[in-house]
Design an enzyme around this catalytic site. Structure first.
Site, PDB file in Angstrom:
ATOM      1  N   SER A 199       0.827  -1.208   0.000  1.00  0.00           N
ATOM      2  CA  SER A 199       0.000   0.000   0.000  1.00  0.00           C
ATOM      3  C   SER A 199       0.857   1.252   0.000  1.00  0.00           C
ATOM      4  O   SER A 199       0.367   2.352  -0.306  1.00  0.00           O
ATOM      5  CB  SER A 199      -0.934   0.014   1.211  1.00  0.00           C
ATOM      6  OG  SER A 199      -0.206  -0.232   2.408  1.00  0.00           O
ATOM      7  N   GLU A 214     -10.080  -9.219   3.625  1.00  0.00           N
ATOM      8  CA  GLU A 214     -10.311  -7.817   3.288  1.00  0.00           C
ATOM      9  C   GLU A 214     -11.618  -7.626   2.544  1.00  0.00           C
ATOM     10  O   GLU A 214     -11.899  -8.315   1.554  1.00  0.00           O
ATOM     11  CB  GLU A 214      -9.166  -7.266   2.433  1.00  0.00           C
ATOM     12  CG  GLU A 214      -9.360  -5.801   2.058  1.00  0.00           C
ATOM     13  CD  GLU A 214      -8.141  -5.150   1.452  1.00  0.00           C
ATOM     14  OE1 GLU A 214      -8.241  -3.942   1.107  1.00  0.00           O
ATOM     15  OE2 GLU A 214      -7.096  -5.811   1.318  1.00  0.00           O
TER      16      GLU A 214
END
Length: 261
Positions: free
Chosen positions: A45, A181
């Protein structure tokens, strides 16, 4: 099993929740460790929140190793998770092994990779050779260009069954942890209940064994955060105010102060 990882398994049995955050450098890792965070994820990320890219696909293994090394120096007792970036493990177990070794040497304790049952041979290969693997299913950001957007997963009965099967297969292959997720709360709760390995949720409800948040979302450093994230402070505004005050002080001559000698 490493004693810090064994503690996660014991906490799962005892119903004790664990907190994980992302960090990409030494100062943020040091703050996380001092605050009592249990795990730090050096996530790919960083391509989005640090480098400003639209997705994570441009992040390289060399970049991941560099950031993992910085975090590991400050992590203390935190378990350090590190992502295998896109293109460094999908060809097969040997490729994944080589990439994982690079991140282990940089200081990672656990190596995270995305994908479902198709990754089970890779998980088995690496775990049999002493690498702690964290699998990641549900919304898998490295496949965003396949999905077309960051879509919530497991919302139909068929896709929920597939994710349940993926979770079981990955655990049987030897994964030590499983990230869930952007899946429905009820599905995450069921998978967590059925598995003996700890689950780590992000946008997957309150019933996983641990939660992970992107540090920049938690601290309010981005323009906006995903709907499942909580901004515990508007850190971006605090920083802007401090910088603006500095600019004013320089302009008015209040900084730096005059010295008598």
């Amino acid at each position: 099993m490493h004693k810090r990882i064994a503690r996660w398994f014991q906490d799962k049995k005892n119903g004790i929740k664990r907190a994980v955050v992302t960090a990409y450098d030494h100062p943020f890792a040091r703050f996380a460790a001092a605050a009592g965070v249990h795990g730090i994820l050096v996530g790919d990320s960083l391509g989005m929140v640090v480098a400003g890219a639209p997705d994570t696909l441009a992040v390289t293994l060399e970049q991941m190793a560099y950031h993992t090394q910085m975090v590991a120096r400050a992590a203390g007792d935190c378990l350090v998770f590190a992502d295998l970036p896109f293109g460094t493990y999908e060809k097969g177990p040997e490729q994944a092994w080589d990439a994982a070794v690079t991140l282990l040497r940089a200081g990672a304790d656990v190596i995270k990779l995305e994908g479902g049952a198709e990754m089970a041979p890779t998980v088995a290969f690496c775990t049999a050779r002493g690498i702690n693997i964290c699998a990641h299913i549900g919304l898998t950001p490295q496949r965003v260009r396949q999905w077309g957007s960051f879509q919530r997963q497991g919302t139909s009965a068929e896709s929920a069954r597939r994710l349940q099967a993926d979770a079981e297969t990955l655990a049987e292959a030897g994964a030590r942890f499983l990230v869930l997720e952007a899946v429905p709360d009820t599905l995450a709760a069921r998978i967590t209940r059925d598995l003996t390995i700890p689950t780590i949720g992000i946008g997957a409800g309150p019933d996983t064994d641990a939660q992970v948040l992107v540090m920049h979302d938690l601290l309010g450093l981005g323009a906006e955060s995903p709907p499942f994230a909580r901004r515990y402070i508007e850190g971006g505004q605090v920083m802007r105010d401090a910088l603006a005050e500095y600019v004013r002080d320089v302009g008015s001559g209040h900084f730096p102060p005059r010295r008598k000698v």
